[in-house]
Design a protein around this motif. Structure first.
Motif, PDB file in Angstrom:
ATOM      1  N   UNK A  33     -23.514  14.675  23.220  1.00 46.10           N
ATOM      2  CA  UNK A  33     -23.342  13.370  23.833  1.00 46.10           C
ATOM      3  C   UNK A  33     -24.556  12.929  24.613  1.00 46.10           C
ATOM      4  N   UNK A  34     -25.074  13.811  25.484  1.00 46.45           N
ATOM      5  CA  UNK A  34     -26.254  13.457  26.275  1.00 46.45           C
ATOM      6  C   UNK A  34     -27.472  13.268  25.382  1.00 46.45           C
ATOM      7  N   UNK A  35     -27.597  14.100  24.350  1.00 49.78           N
ATOM      8  CA  UNK A  35     -28.725  13.943  23.430  1.00 49.78           C
ATOM      9  C   UNK A  35     -28.690  12.603  22.727  1.00 49.78           C
ATOM     10  N   UNK A  36     -27.500  12.205  22.273  1.00 51.31           N
ATOM     11  CA  UNK A  36     -27.398  10.901  21.628  1.00 51.31           C
ATOM     12  C   UNK A  36     -27.698   9.782  22.612  1.00 51.31           C
ATOM     13  N   UNK A  45     -21.063  14.597  17.903  1.00 48.34           N
ATOM     14  CA  UNK A  45     -21.980  13.470  17.953  1.00 48.34           C
ATOM     15  C   UNK A  45     -23.124  13.551  16.950  1.00 48.34           C
ATOM     16  N   UNK A  46     -23.165  14.617  16.162  1.00 47.03           N
ATOM     17  CA  UNK A  46     -24.170  14.658  15.107  1.00 47.03           C
ATOM     18  C   UNK A  46     -23.998  13.487  14.145  1.00 47.03           C
ATOM     19  N   UNK A  47     -22.754  13.051  13.935  1.00 47.71           N
ATOM     20  CA  UNK A  47     -22.516  11.874  13.080  1.00 47.71           C
ATOM     21  C   UNK A  47     -23.259  10.660  13.616  1.00 47.71           C
ATOM     22  N   UNK A  48     -23.295  10.527  14.933  1.00 52.93           N
ATOM     23  CA  UNK A  48     -23.992   9.384  15.521  1.00 52.93           C
ATOM     24  C   UNK A  48     -25.506   9.528  15.375  1.00 52.93           C
ATOM     25  N   UNK A  49     -26.016  10.739  15.499  1.00 53.51           N
ATOM     26  CA  UNK A  49     -27.451  10.940  15.291  1.00 53.51           C
ATOM     27  C   UNK A  49     -27.839  10.514  13.886  1.00 53.51           C
ATOM     28  N   UNK A  50     -27.026  10.906  12.919  1.00 59.42           N
ATOM     29  CA  UNK A  50     -27.317  10.541  11.538  1.00 59.42           C
ATOM     30  C   UNK A  50     -27.293   9.028  11.360  1.00 59.42           C
ATOM     31  N   UNK A  51     -26.291   8.373  11.978  1.00 55.46           N
ATOM     32  CA  UNK A  51     -26.170   6.922  11.863  1.00 55.46           C
ATOM     33  C   UNK A  51     -27.366   6.217  12.505  1.00 55.46           C
ATOM     34  N   UNK A  52     -27.901   6.809  13.571  1.00 51.26           N
ATOM     35  CA  UNK A  52     -29.049   6.227  14.260  1.00 51.26           C
ATOM     36  C   UNK A  52     -30.348   6.492  13.511  1.00 51.26           C
ATOM     37  N   UNK A  53     -30.272   7.327  12.474  1.00 51.40           N
ATOM     38  CA  UNK A  53     -31.453   7.625  11.676  1.00 51.40           C
ATOM     39  C   UNK A  53     -32.340   8.705  12.265  1.00 51.40           C
TER      40      UNK A  53
END
Length: 432
Positions: free
Chosen positions: A252-255, A309-317
């Motif tokens: 979460x904090x990383x994203x 939250x890895x899914x969000x990292x992927x979505x953010x590119x």
């Protein structure tokens, strides 16, 4: 602003709807369809965090039902100090962002209090049930923030034998509208139960489920705010863009940091410190993401083998080269706590110790190239049984943490089974 699912199979939602839903109906996580374009030049980093956060987050709330409430929500949630300190006089380029001055002594207080303020306003007519999995600190912060609220009930899942004694007390000591559930399994089992409950439409609707884990986009907004404020403070003082070193569990904090950088805020290099749970380290080194079973470590709030939250990292590119990942073992955590206390008198919790250990692995040129901010995420008293033998003295609790010791505790125990969780949800709704 509209938020869309990382899996692309759910209707777009308003911010209030996304906060209320927690996870998207297709099991994905909500992301802004378009990042807000905003000029942050007029945001004052010296303002109190509540005022700063309301200014910074306004573009996310523009046009939403909660927009007019945002200043009050922020003022209520962020009413404790968030200092930047220099832990070692001999290392002036490293500052610790102390995130443990809230009521439960961990950075999760920011997100929990912010979300509960939102839920209080969204659940007036029909109380919401906050279902949360915790690897240590999230549950205590959620329980504290939910206690006594008429529009919110909380059900907190935690893994048996995987939290510290004080963390368990913090999970189990709140009022009647908060239920602690000890699960026979690890954190990933708890997280899987939460996701399964949200994916079960009848169950989710019956109990009006929402989430306070970092799967809820609203949990990430306070992290975005305090990170941005610290970065802007350092840039104002030095004229330089700081790097960040943070402990990473569910990402979460990383994203939040990567999102802040994508918004144009002055965030330099980002170093993610992990414990022996090596999923992120392997992704960084190989470019392949492969979930693993979690393993128990001294930094238990980071014991995550499949970070949501890895899914969000992927979505953010985000690509592996966009961050640096350092794996820190238990032995290295212990050595770092002991060595830094002997050198400066500063006491790290096990999670925060991973950050400074990761920073120490940077080359001398990298450390001196810019100021660095290390996230100090929990008060060391919460891990006294680990920290005190290493530093040779007792760690004093804050008044808020000391007050918890006299509270009665209550928990139930279930297997890692959705039917058992459904029964617990029904019992809690009847009791609250």
């Amino acid at each position: 602003m509209k938020l869309i699912s990382t899996r692309g199979q759910a209707p777009a939602a308003s911010l209030s709807e996304a906060l209320r839903n927690g996870a998207a109906p297709d099991g994905g996580l909500y992301m802004p369809d378009v990042l807000p374009s905003a000029d942050f030049a007029d945001v004052d980093p010296q303002a109190p965090l509540g005022e700063f956060a309301a200014q910074l987050l306004q573009p996310f709330f523009a046009g939403d039902a909660l927009e007019a409430e945002l200043p009050a929500i922020c003022a209520e949630a962020f009413d404790f100090p968030v200092p930047l300190v220099t832990p070692h006089p001999g290392e002036p380029r490293l500052q610790a962002l102390e995130l443990f001055h809230g009521p439960t002594g961990a950075f999760k207080d920011f997100g929990a209090r912010f979300l509960m303020g939102c839920f209080d306003r969204l659940g007036v007519d029909q109380p919401l049930t906050v279902l949360v999995a915790t690897s240590g600190d999230t549950g205590g912060a959620v329980g504290c923030a939910a206690e006594g609220r008429s529009a919110v009930r909380a059900v907190i899942l935690f893994p048996k034998g995987r939290v510290s004694p004080f963390q368990e007390r913090q999970l189990t000591c709140w009022g009647d509208n908060v239920l602690a559930v000890e699960v026979d399994g690890d954190f990933d089992d708890c997280q899987r139960l939460v996701k399964s409950a949200f994916a079960n439409a009848p169950l989710s609707a019956e109990h009006r489920l929402t989430s306070a884990n970092s799967i809820n986009f609203g949990r990430l907004l306070p992290q975005l705010a305090y990170s941005a404020r610290a970065a802007l403070q350092v840039r104002a003082a030095t004229g330089e863009t700081p790097g960040f070193v943070i402990p990473s569990g569910n990402l979460g904090q990383g994203f939040a940091l990567l999102l802040a950088r994508a918004l144009g805020l002055p965030i330099g290099p980002i170093v993610l410190a992990t414990n022996a749970n090596r999923t992120l380290k392997d992704w960084h080194d190989s470019g392949r993401y492969e979930a693993r079973a979690s393993v128990a470590t001294l930094a238990n709030a980071m014991d995550v083998g499949n970070p949501s939250n890895f899914e969000r990292l992927s979505q953010l590119g985000v690509q592996p080269g966009d961050v640096r990942v350092e794996l820190v073992t238990d032995a290295e955590i212990e050595r770092r706590i002991k060595a830094d206390y002997e050198a400066s008198g500063y006491v790290w919790c096990p999670h925060s110790a991973t950050t400074v250990e990761a920073w120490c692995r940077l080359s001398e040129a990298e450390r001196n190239e810019r100021p660095w901010i290390a996230a100090a995420t929990a008060h060391p008293y919460k891990f006294a049984e680990i920290v005190e033998p290493l530093i040779g003295r007792e760690v004093a609790p804050t008044p808020a943490l000391a007050a918890i010791l006299d509270r009665p505790t209550r928990k139930i125990r279930i297997g890692a089974d959705l039917n058992a969780l459904a029964e617990a949800l029904s019992e809690q709704e009847a009791a609250a």
